[in-house]
Write an enzyme that holds these catalytic residues in place. Structure first.
Site, PDB file in Angstrom:
ATOM      1  N   CYS A 274      57.180  44.366  34.347  1.00  0.00           N
ATOM      2  CA  CYS A 274      57.744  44.910  33.108  1.00  0.00           C
ATOM      3  C   CYS A 274      58.971  45.777  33.404  1.00  0.00           C
ATOM      4  O   CYS A 274      59.341  46.012  34.553  1.00  0.00           O
ATOM      5  CB  CYS A 274      56.685  45.719  32.370  1.00  0.00           C
ATOM      6  SG  CYS A 274      56.401  47.324  33.103  1.00  0.00           S
TER       7      CYS A 274
ATOM      8  N   CYS B 132      49.685  48.383  33.327  1.00  0.00           N
ATOM      9  CA  CYS B 132      50.878  48.442  34.179  1.00  0.00           C
ATOM     10  C   CYS B 132      50.766  49.675  35.067  1.00  0.00           C
ATOM     11  O   CYS B 132      50.596  50.780  34.562  1.00  0.00           O
ATOM     12  CB  CYS B 132      52.124  48.542  33.308  1.00  0.00           C
ATOM     13  SG  CYS B 132      53.546  49.133  34.242  1.00  0.00           S
TER      14      CYS B 132
ATOM     15  N   ASN C 289      38.306  49.990  39.273  1.00  0.00           N
ATOM     16  CA  ASN C 289      37.464  48.883  39.734  1.00  0.00           C
ATOM     17  C   ASN C 289      38.353  47.749  40.222  1.00  0.00           C
ATOM     18  O   ASN C 289      39.250  47.306  39.488  1.00  0.00           O
ATOM     19  CB  ASN C 289      36.589  48.374  38.587  1.00  0.00           C
ATOM     20  CG  ASN C 289      35.578  47.349  39.054  1.00  0.00           C
ATOM     21  OD1 ASN C 289      34.591  47.691  39.700  1.00  0.00           O
ATOM     22  ND2 ASN C 289      35.842  46.086  38.776  1.00  0.00           N
ATOM     23  N   GLU C 290      38.128  47.311  41.419  1.00  0.00           N
ATOM     24  CA  GLU C 290      38.862  46.158  41.969  1.00  0.00           C
ATOM     25  C   GLU C 290      40.321  46.116  41.511  1.00  0.00           C
ATOM     26  O   GLU C 290      40.765  45.169  40.862  1.00  0.00           O
ATOM     27  CB  GLU C 290      38.158  44.849  41.596  1.00  0.00           C
ATOM     28  CG  GLU C 290      36.827  44.680  42.285  1.00  0.00           C
ATOM     29  CD  GLU C 290      36.262  43.270  42.135  1.00  0.00           C
ATOM     30  OE1 GLU C 290      36.692  42.525  41.240  1.00  0.00           O
ATOM     31  OE2 GLU C 290      35.375  42.913  42.938  1.00  0.00           O
TER      32      GLU C 290
ATOM     33  N   GLU D 236      29.365  45.765  46.048  1.00  0.00           N
ATOM     34  CA  GLU D 236      28.852  44.719  45.152  1.00  0.00           C
ATOM     35  C   GLU D 236      28.607  43.435  45.918  1.00  0.00           C
ATOM     36  O   GLU D 236      29.332  43.106  46.859  1.00  0.00           O
ATOM     37  CB  GLU D 236      29.890  44.363  44.073  1.00  0.00           C
ATOM     38  CG  GLU D 236      30.117  45.362  42.990  1.00  0.00           C
ATOM     39  CD  GLU D 236      31.136  44.845  41.971  1.00  0.00           C
ATOM     40  OE1 GLU D 236      31.240  43.616  41.760  1.00  0.00           O
ATOM     41  OE2 GLU D 236      31.851  45.675  41.403  1.00  0.00           O
TER      42      GLU D 236
ATOM     43  N   GLU E  57      30.268  37.605  31.423  1.00  0.00           N
ATOM     44  CA  GLU E  57      29.335  37.800  32.532  1.00  0.00           C
ATOM     45  C   GLU E  57      27.866  37.650  32.131  1.00  0.00           C
ATOM     46  O   GLU E  57      26.966  38.035  32.874  1.00  0.00           O
ATOM     47  CB  GLU E  57      29.616  39.125  33.236  1.00  0.00           C
ATOM     48  CG  GLU E  57      30.824  38.974  34.145  1.00  0.00           C
ATOM     49  CD  GLU E  57      31.342  40.260  34.736  1.00  0.00           C
ATOM     50  OE1 GLU E  57      30.823  41.332  34.391  1.00  0.00           O
ATOM     51  OE2 GLU E  57      32.298  40.180  35.532  1.00  0.00           O
ATOM     52  N   LYS E  58      27.629  37.069  30.969  1.00  0.00           N
ATOM     53  CA  LYS E  58      26.219  36.929  30.540  1.00  0.00           C
ATOM     54  C   LYS E  58      25.454  35.962  31.438  1.00  0.00           C
ATOM     55  O   LYS E  58      24.234  36.004  31.499  1.00  0.00           O
ATOM     56  CB  LYS E  58      26.129  36.515  29.072  1.00  0.00           C
ATOM     57  CG  LYS E  58      26.703  35.159  28.735  1.00  0.00           C
ATOM     58  CD  LYS E  58      26.586  34.903  27.230  1.00  0.00           C
ATOM     59  CE  LYS E  58      27.130  33.533  26.858  1.00  0.00           C
ATOM     60  NZ  LYS E  58      28.589  33.400  27.136  1.00  0.00           N
TER      61      LYS E  58
END
Ligand code: GLA
Ligand code: ZN
Length: 673
Positions: free
Chosen positions: A157, A115, A149-150, A307, A355-356
């Protein structure tokens, strides 16, 4: 240049050795060096490792990684790890967990899950950023900080609700003003106490994610949410800046991400960086437009491609491989539009979790014997050869294309006139035409200066913010060409209708009055003839009257046949065009091509199907990028002579280039003395 330490286009990406046994780290170093990789983004998701409990911090593994990559000569983009909180923190401090749009309180899980108004999140994320900055401040191979990250998502809430009220009080001062701008007299929603205000979600004003019954409330919530998350980023930014003022700070953005007003975000970042993951159906123009947006949000400053996948993603419904040559082509496309870095997610394919199956430079086979590795390596060698030539180069555009997040939010959460109304698509229609004509475009926002442009296109300018009409008026009076479309000039910044006839404050500039708007059900269309050719009119047809504008085209059918469909108004030294319906590619290309030609705006090179061309310029010279997105060879005739930065081949003025399918040339133009 803000990142003055870099000597060439950065090449590398996310490296997560913590997901692998140490035995293979050495092998990674070797393989990455052999692929000409020079920059590693480290520590993106390591909060739980760095802070195993509330009292304890442990940097031993990161120390080891930092030392290893330094010894091996890599530069580092160091992340702060605050994109996913530790499980113990969620258990101990549930305020850190988000509440969904449907009112459901989340448990621990996933990422980007904190949050933004949680005191716990703010306290500990800032502390972690501070500790990292203090610990690694003397590593001279850190070329940038990468916060979180992103960033994204929303939270509904109790903490956010309280913070929303504070935000509103600061903005509107009185309930009277708030009731006015939200038009709460509608359905008897008048507020008498700030505490009565609740967040707009499925439990309150929404009947689905993008449909609100009170657009004013929803619009303010979206602004508030974007600013709340930005505040988290800024807290880390300030903390790091104090300790390492010389290191630029960024966070990886996501192009046309609707949830965050990146135009505002860019002000608080030293350099913009972003992650390019096109959908299977995205055209080269769509990708180019995203790059231009990322350049545009910071006033044309070059950006970092933080990326992209070297080969495949794992999260699309169909994860198609990038065909041979496409990774290279799209990497150069980013550079053509302003990137000074070409980075990947990720260096080595992970062993477990979602993400493998995501592409990586080093695959599960663990060798350099893969197509992907070889392509990465080959591109690495080329970028090394290009060196510092294109760094910091800018684009000089005469066309400005307007894009504004407030307008995006407001236009799409309006009930009516059509559920198919999509702001980005409308902007893309215009962008695509300029792109196919090889005419460079800058994407501008409400605050940007228009002085250097000849054309301003603002499709679907539903929201005309107070004062923006005046900016357009001045631009047009001074000789600028303004283009807008149906469903424009309707509301102000509060989503309150501008009374006195559409398109509101733009009426005098365009010399028209729009009386009604007809939404065409999917699959149906009207038509109009422009300069001798018939084109479709779709989605929305405005029924308008000229009030001085010259009528260029009229509708051909329905009860409004004969009414204007395309108009131009001579205003001051300039002109204001109005396109009253959505049309098709052929129309936009012809219409915008004519306008550019009349305004003396030259394409960087003559257009050809499949060919993308762009230009960048710096103190080293002028660079013409030629990109063949098609599947067959193109014969390209160059106006000026130059030398290809990749192959070293020289071309004389008027010479021909045989550009192979997916091929790229970067001509350094020989300037005439
Ligand atoms: C995003 C994230 C990365 C990774 C990739 C996968 O861009 O930033 O951590 O999950 O997606 O495509
Ligand atoms: Zn919250």
């Amino acid at each position: 240049m803000i990142y003055n330490k870099i000597k060439k286009i950065l090449y590398g990406g996310d490296y997560n050795p913590e997901q692998w046994p140490k035995e293979i780290w050495k092998e990674d170093m070797r393989l990455l060096k052999e692929a000409h990789i020079d920059t590693l983004t480290l520590n993106v998701f390591s909060w739980a490792a760095l802070q195993p409990s509330e009292e304890e911090y442990d940097f031993s593994r990161l120390d080891e990684i930092m030392d290893m990559v330094k010894e091996n000569g890599f530069q580092v983009c160091l992340a702060t790890s605050t994109g996913a909180h530790p499980a113990w923190m969620a258990k101990k401090y549930p305020d850190i967990l988000r509440r969904d749009f449907n009112g459901m309180k989340r448990k621990f899980g996933g990422r980007h899950n904190s949050c933004p108004n949680s005191p716990t999140y703010r306290k500990y994320s800032l502390r972690l950023a501070q500790k990292l900055a203090r610990r690694y401040k003397d590593y001279d191979n850190i070329i940038a900080w990468h916060i979180s990250n992103e960033y994204g998502g929303e939270c509904y809430c109790e903490n956010c609700e309280k913070a929303f009220r504070v935000w509103l009080k600061k903005k509107y001062k009185t309930l009277e003003e708030l009731n006015r701008v939200w038009n709460t007299a509608f359905w008897g929603h008048t507020f008498y106490d700030w505490e009565e205000i609740v967040l707009p979600n499925l439990l309150s004003e929404h009947f689905e994610e993008n449909r609100s019954q009170f657009q004013g409330i929803t619009l303010d919530y979206k602004r508030f949410n974007s600013e709340s998350i930005l505040e988290c980023c800024r807290l880390e930014y300030e903390a790091i800046k104090k300790i390492t003022p010389h290191i630029p700070i960024t966070t990886n953005l996501m192009g046309f991400y609707k949830g965050l007003d990146y135009k505002m975000w860019a002000k608080y970042l030293d350099v913009v960086s972003w992650d390019n993951y096109p959908a299977n159906e995205d055209s080269p123009a769509m990708i180019a437009m995203s790059h231009d947006l990322m350049r545009g949000i910071k006033g044309g400053q070059p950006f970092l491609l933080m990326e992209q996948t070297p080969s495949v993603t794992n999260w699309l419904p169909y994860n198609a491989l990038k065909r041979p040559g496409v990774m290279r082509l799209w990497s150069y496309q980013a550079v053509a539009h302003g990137a000074d870095a070409v980075m990947f997610f990720q260096m080595r394919r992970t062993v477990g979790a979602c993400e493998k199956l995501h592409g990586a430079v080093i695959d599960h086979v663990g060798t350099n014997q893969t197509r992907v590795y070889r392509e990465v390596q080959a591109l690495g060698a080329e970028l090394e050869k290009i060196g510092q030539e294109t760094l910091g180069a800018v684009t000089e555009a005469k066309v400005a294309l307007y894009f504004d997040w407030d307008n995006w939010w407001a236009a799409e959460c309006s009930a009516g006139p059509s559920c198919e109304l999509k702001y980005k698509e409308e902007v893309l229609n215009y962008y695509e035409a300029f792109h196919s004509l090889n005419i460079p475009v800058d994407i501008v926002g409400p605050e940007d200066d228009l002085g250097s442009y000849k054309v301003l296109a603002a499709p679907l300018l539903y929201m005309t913010k107070t004062g923006y009409d005046e900016k357009i008026r001045k631009f047009t009076q001074n000789g600028g060409i303004f283009i807008t479309t149906f469903f424009s000039g309707i509301v102000d910044e509060h989503d309150l209708v501008i009374l006195g006839g559409y398109p509101g404050r733009l009426r005098d500039i365009l010399g028209i009055w729009v009386e009604e708007e007809d939404a065409l059900p999917s699959g149906t269309e009207n038509s109009f003839v422009y300069r001798g050719t018939r084109y479709p009119a779709r989605l929305i047809c405005d029924l308008l009257h000229s009030e001085g504008a010259e009528v260029l085209s009229t509708y051909e059918s329905d009860f409004y046949a004969g009414m204007p469909a395309v108009t131009v108004n001579h205003f001051g030294k300039g002109r204001g065009y109005y396109v009253a319906a959505r049309s098709g590619k052929a129309f936009y290309r012809k219409f915008l091509g004519d306008i550019c030609e009349e305004a003396g705006i030259q394409p960087v090179i003559l257009p050809q199907e499949g060919l993308e061309a762009a230009e960048r310029k710096n103190e080293n010279g002028r660079f013409l990028f030629l990109l063949n997105h098609g599947n067959r060879e193109l014969e390209v005739k160059v106006r000026e002579g130059g030398k290809d930065l990749i192959s070293g081949e020289a071309y004389s003025p008027g010479g021909r280039i045989f550009l192979e399918a997916k091929g790229v040339r970067i001509l350094k133009i020989e300037e005439k003395i």
